[in-house]
Scaffold this active site. Structure first.
Site, PDB file in Angstrom:
ATOM      1  N   LYS A  54       0.157  -6.821  30.617  1.00  0.00           N
ATOM      2  CA  LYS A  54      -0.494  -5.747  31.148  1.00  0.00           C
ATOM      3  C   LYS A  54      -1.881  -5.882  31.251  1.00  0.00           C
ATOM      4  CE  LYS A  54      -2.734  -1.441  29.924  1.00  0.00           C
ATOM      5  NZ  LYS A  54      -3.410  -0.381  28.668  1.00  0.00           N
ATOM      6  N   ASP A 114       0.773   0.619  32.390  1.00  0.00           N
ATOM      7  CA  ASP A 114       0.055   1.455  31.581  1.00  0.00           C
ATOM      8  C   ASP A 114       0.823   2.589  31.401  1.00  0.00           C
ATOM      9  OD1 ASP A 114      -0.712   3.046  33.906  1.00  0.00           O
ATOM     10  OD2 ASP A 114      -2.696   3.411  32.892  1.00  0.00           O
TER      11      ASP A 114
END
Length: 215
Positions: A122, A140
């Site tokens: 991420k 996310d």
């Protein structure tokens, strides 16, 4: 509606409602600051991170300053973001390695970025999107939740979701999808309860069809 048709409908609806959504919600002025802010954002809200980094980036204005930071002091500096011991250690270790092995510059490959302390896929993809403008899927909490609700993935593991989205979304839409879904998640498709009565995607949302309250 098949998955391919649903993807087209989702992207068209997002483009219609968020045509200019390309905002990074973490504040930064230097590339390494975005990396550090994203490390701090794990299990923490962007708003809280921005409060912390307002002082943090003033106190440590350079990558060298982060590398030379005292661990105990760094822990106090980032304490309110949670998991502060690991985050403080990772920030200092990451800064040192960037200086020693990368000449103080952020690498752009996922492999090199994720080799840094505290950097997962991420965080790597956030850097690739905002610093290098490279097509990347950032998974996310909003992207995880909403992509599942829209039937674009059945997985709950972020890495599996990332690869599912890479397969079903056209590459040119990856960055835009990240930004648009965050805006959509903050405004309408909230957790734990979506505002389906305000949603512009109910007609092709499998979760809405299963239950008006979403899941």
């Amino acid at each position: 509606m098949g998955k391919a048709e649903r993807v087209k409908a989702v992207l068209a609806a997002l483009d219609a409602h968020y045509p200019f959504e390309d905002k990074c919600y973490l504040n930064y002025t230097q590339a390494h600051e975005l990396l550090i802010a994203t490390i701090l954002s794990a299990q923490c809200t962007d708003d809280r991170v921005n409060i912390v980094t307002a002082d943090l980036f003033s106190k440590y204005p350079t990558l060298e300053a982060f590398a030379a930071a005292d661990l105990a002091q760094m822990e106090q500096d980032v304490k309110s973001t949670g998991f502060y011991r690991n985050k403080a250690k990772n920030i200092i270790t990451c800064a040192k390695r960037l200086l020693e092995e990368f000449g103080g510059q952020l690498p752009y490959s996922v492999e090199e970025l994720t080799s840094l302390a505290g950097v997962g896929r991420k965080t790597a993809n956030v850097v690739r999107c905002h610093i290098f403008g490279l097509p990347s899927v950032v998974v996310d909490t909003h992207v995880m939740r909403i992509s599942r609700r829209l039937g674009l993935t059945k997985h709950s593991d972020p890495v599996k979701i990332e690869f599912d989205l890479m397969k079903c979304l056209p590459k040119h839409s990856w960055i835009r999808y990240n930004h648009q879904i965050i805006a959509f998640g903050r405004e309408i498709c909230k957790a734990p309860k979506a505002k389906c009565h305000l949603c512009f995607m109910t007609e092709f949302c499998p979760s809405h069809k299963k239950s008006p309250k979403a899941n």
